[in-house]
Each structure stands twice: as C-alpha cells, then as structure tokens.
Design an enzyme around this catalytic site. Structure first.
Site, mmCIF file in Angstrom:
data_model
loop_
_atom_site.group_PDB
_atom_site.id
_atom_site.type_symbol
_atom_site.label_atom_id
_atom_site.label_comp_id
_atom_site.label_asym_id
_atom_site.label_seq_id
_atom_site.Cartn_x
_atom_site.Cartn_y
_atom_site.Cartn_z
ATOM 1 N N ASN A 9 -4.236 5.767 -1.174
ATOM 2 C CA ASN A 9 -3.622 4.982 -2.250
ATOM 3 C C ASN A 9 -4.746 4.186 -2.885
ATOM 4 O O ASN A 9 -5.250 3.237 -2.296
ATOM 5 C CB ASN A 9 -2.543 4.055 -1.667
ATOM 6 C CG ASN A 9 -1.982 3.117 -2.721
ATOM 7 O OD1 ASN A 9 -2.259 3.258 -3.916
ATOM 8 N ND2 ASN A 9 -1.193 2.144 -2.283
ATOM 9 N N TRP A 10 -5.144 4.618 -4.054
ATOM 10 C CA TRP A 10 -6.302 3.990 -4.710
ATOM 11 C C TRP A 10 -5.976 2.608 -5.265
ATOM 12 O O TRP A 10 -6.866 1.864 -5.629
ATOM 13 C CB TRP A 10 -6.798 4.889 -5.845
ATOM 14 C CG TRP A 10 -7.488 6.145 -5.389
ATOM 15 C CD1 TRP A 10 -7.538 6.662 -4.113
ATOM 16 C CD2 TRP A 10 -8.254 7.045 -6.214
ATOM 17 N NE1 TRP A 10 -8.268 7.821 -4.105
ATOM 18 C CE2 TRP A 10 -8.722 8.076 -5.386
ATOM 19 C CE3 TRP A 10 -8.563 7.070 -7.574
ATOM 20 C CZ2 TRP A 10 -9.499 9.133 -5.869
ATOM 21 C CZ3 TRP A 10 -9.333 8.122 -8.050
ATOM 22 C CH2 TRP A 10 -9.797 9.134 -7.207
ATOM 23 N N LYS A 11 -4.686 2.311 -5.412
ATOM 24 C CA LYS A 11 -4.252 1.027 -6.004
ATOM 25 C C LYS A 11 -4.868 0.874 -7.401
ATOM 26 O O LYS A 11 -5.051 1.869 -8.096
ATOM 27 C CB LYS A 11 -4.593 -0.129 -5.062
ATOM 28 C CG LYS A 11 -4.073 0.136 -3.647
ATOM 29 C CD LYS A 11 -4.023 -1.062 -2.774
ATOM 30 C CE LYS A 11 -3.466 -0.666 -1.406
ATOM 31 N NZ LYS A 11 -3.257 -1.799 -0.510
ATOM 32 N N HIS A 94 5.986 0.369 -2.797
ATOM 33 C CA HIS A 94 4.866 -0.253 -2.075
ATOM 34 C C HIS A 94 5.091 -1.766 -2.029
ATOM 35 O O HIS A 94 5.624 -2.345 -2.974
ATOM 36 C CB HIS A 94 3.543 0.073 -2.777
ATOM 37 C CG HIS A 94 2.355 -0.274 -1.944
ATOM 38 N ND1 HIS A 94 1.880 -1.564 -1.846
ATOM 39 C CD2 HIS A 94 1.565 0.483 -1.135
ATOM 40 C CE1 HIS A 94 0.848 -1.576 -1.018
ATOM 41 N NE2 HIS A 94 0.630 -0.352 -0.574
ATOM 42 N N GLU A 96 3.198 -4.119 -2.532
ATOM 43 C CA GLU A 96 2.590 -4.841 -3.664
ATOM 44 C C GLU A 96 3.501 -4.784 -4.884
ATOM 45 O O GLU A 96 3.578 -5.737 -5.663
ATOM 46 C CB GLU A 96 1.202 -4.256 -3.961
ATOM 47 C CG GLU A 96 0.199 -4.660 -2.877
ATOM 48 C CD GLU A 96 -0.894 -3.642 -2.598
ATOM 49 O OE1 GLU A 96 -1.120 -2.730 -3.415
ATOM 50 O OE2 GLU A 96 -1.529 -3.763 -1.527
ATOM 51 N N GLU A 166 4.265 0.328 6.439
ATOM 52 C CA GLU A 166 3.084 -0.494 6.192
ATOM 53 C C GLU A 166 3.406 -1.968 6.424
ATOM 54 O O GLU A 166 3.959 -2.629 5.540
ATOM 55 C CB GLU A 166 2.615 -0.320 4.741
ATOM 56 C CG GLU A 166 2.246 1.100 4.378
ATOM 57 C CD GLU A 166 1.306 1.143 3.174
ATOM 58 O OE1 GLU A 166 0.214 1.696 3.330
ATOM 59 O OE2 GLU A 166 1.654 0.613 2.099
ATOM 60 N N GLY A 172 -4.942 -4.427 3.787
ATOM 61 C CA GLY A 172 -6.142 -5.013 3.186
ATOM 62 C C GLY A 172 -6.709 -6.189 3.968
ATOM 63 O O GLY A 172 -7.558 -6.925 3.473
ATOM 64 N N SER A 212 -4.840 -1.044 6.897
ATOM 65 C CA SER A 212 -6.177 -1.079 7.493
ATOM 66 C C SER A 212 -6.493 0.132 8.368
ATOM 67 O O SER A 212 -7.178 0.016 9.389
ATOM 68 C CB SER A 212 -6.392 -2.392 8.266
ATOM 69 O OG SER A 212 -6.267 -3.512 7.397
ATOM 70 N N GLY A 233 -5.494 2.711 2.119
ATOM 71 C CA GLY A 233 -5.924 1.993 0.917
ATOM 72 C C GLY A 233 -7.437 1.997 0.793
ATOM 73 O O GLY A 233 -8.047 2.985 0.386
HETATM 74 P P1 13P Z 1 -5.465 -0.812 3.283
HETATM 75 O O1 13P Z 1 -5.727 0.502 3.957
HETATM 76 O O2 13P Z 1 -6.525 -1.213 2.318
HETATM 77 O O3 13P Z 1 -5.086 -1.870 4.275
HETATM 78 O O4 13P Z 1 -4.161 -0.586 2.362
HETATM 79 C C1 13P Z 1 -3.036 -0.014 2.916
HETATM 80 C C2 13P Z 1 -2.077 0.298 1.835
HETATM 81 O O5 13P Z 1 -1.479 -0.586 1.255
HETATM 82 C C3 13P Z 1 -1.892 1.702 1.462
HETATM 83 O O6 13P Z 1 -0.795 1.845 0.629
#
Ligand code: 13P
Length: 247
Positions: A9-11, A94, A96, A166, A172, A212, A233
C-alpha cells in the site's frame, strides 16, 4: 490451501514518474509465482504502473474507490474507471480513510458491493486503536467492522474478498503486533466469517496482517495458520518488499 497474497500500500507516495521507476526497481525482486503480488498505488499512478507491470506477475490495486457508477461526485473515482485502467484490487476502509476522511463501515460495505459487482477484489481493512485494545474490546470491534462490511454480500462473493487486519497502533509505528496478537485476531475474523457464511467460506477467504511488516518479521507472521499474507506500507516502497514477497 489458500494462496498467500502480499500487497504493498503505497499510500500518498510516489509521483507518476517516481512510480514507474520504483516498479522497474521492484519488478525483478518480486517474481514469486507462489504468492499473489499486488501494488496498491495512488489513483494518478494507476495508468503508468499498469503499463510498467504488463507481462509480469504483479497486479495493480487502487487505494480507494467510490460506490456510485458515475455522475456529479467531484473528485471521486468509479469502479468502471479503475477496471478500464487495469485495476484488479482495491483497498477499502483503510484506517487512514476511516480516521481522516470519516469513512464508516456502512460506506465500506457499499464500496465492497460495488467493487465485487465490477469484478474488482476488495481488500477490506479492519483494526482497533490502542485505546480499544486497552479496553479489551478488540475482538468485538473487529467483528462489528467485519459484520457491517459484509452486509448483503453472498457467500460466493465473500470468498473473493481479502480481509486485512491492521491494528492502528502498529501502522507506521515500527511497533508490529506480536505473532500471537496478529494470529489471535485473524483467527477471530475467520470464525466471524464462519458464523456468517459457514466453514467452507471461512476456509477459503484470505486474511492479511498489516502494520509495520518488514523483511525481518514477515516469515514468522505469514507462517501463522490464519495469516495469509500481508498488507505492507512503508516497506513496500523499498527493495525490502522483494524480501517480504520471497519470505
Ligand atoms: P506500515 O507497513 O507502514 O506500518 O503500514 C501498514 C499499512 O497501513 C498498510 O495498509
């Protein structure tokens, strides 16, 4: 046997030209036919990334989608647009998006139904906050997210969905859930699906862990009986993603 699925997931990272460079860098590192590999990328990167992964094992995913077919929804992207651009997966709900863009589980449910209608595989996210974990309501909360998310979805469609567990406190933060914590919740999610749809759907549905995930912890997480891969992520933007795919 469920095939593992490892999605990045590149966000909100990578401009279109950066995206193509990253795909070119990662392409040779993620060639593992034993797992499904998905790059979930910002909307503006979908077309160039779809071009850059042509002829490889990499599938393209979107990070969001609207639940209407077309019309006066300024700024939104329809399922048909995604399909035409080469998308086969979409991340829905998600944390976020739930937190910053006020998406509810009801919205997620509408998007799930639409995505399935258009042959796009939803990666439906769920997860608890640190407060919820400390309150001891993690499983109740996740069950609610799953039950609302799967409203009015048939067993046949439910099997196609990928669920990503998640924990918000692990995203993150570098603070991965322990394998026991991750497995406990993924097992509970599978039980919840079994309650709704019966054991064969629960057996088939794939459940990822996210939060993570990195090259050092992927193998242990993915070895758990109810964890069928990861939603990654930060580490999906680095050559480390190749190590995760080849855990
Ligand atoms: P990280 O791997 O950066 O913790 O992010 C996880 C995430 O939100 C994937 O959708």
């Amino acid at each position: 046997m469920r095939k593992k699925i490892i999605a990045g997931n590149w966000k909100m990272n990578m401009t279109p030209s950066e995206a193509v460079k990253l795909v070119e860098e990662l392409r040779p590192l993620v060639q593992n036919e034993a797992v499904d590999v998905v790059f979930c990328v910002p909307a503006i990167d979908i077309v160039p990334v779809a071009g850059a992964v042509k002829g490889t094992n990499i599938k393209v995913g979107a990070e969001n989608m609207y639940f209407e077919e077309s019309g006066a929804y300024t700024g939104e992207i329809s399922p048909k647009m995604l399909v035409d651009a080469g998308v086969s997966y979409v991340v829905l709900g998600h944390s976020e998006r739930r937190e910053y863009f006020h998406e509810t589980s009801e919205d997620v449910n509408k998007k799930m139904i639409k995505a399935l209608e258009h042959g796009i595989t939803p990666i439906m996210c769920c997860g608890e906050s640190l407060t919820q974990r400390e309150q001891g309501i993690t499983i109740d909360w996740i069950r609610q997210q799953v039950k609302v998310g799967f409203q009015n979805i048939s067993a046949e469609d439910a099997k196609k969905v990928v669920i990503a567990y998640e924990p918000i406190w692990a995203i993150g933060t570098g603070k991965t859930a322990t394998t026991e914590q991750a497995e406990e919740v993924c097992y509970a999610i599978r039980n919840c699906i079994a309650e709704i749809y019966g054991p064969s759907t629960a057996d088939e549905i794939r459940i990822q862990y996210g939060g993570s995930v990195n090259a050092a912890n992927a193998a242990e997480l993915f070895a758990q009986p109810d964890i069928d891969g990861g939603l990654v992520g930060g580490a999906s933007l680095k050559p480390d993603f190749g190590k995760i795919v080849n855990y």
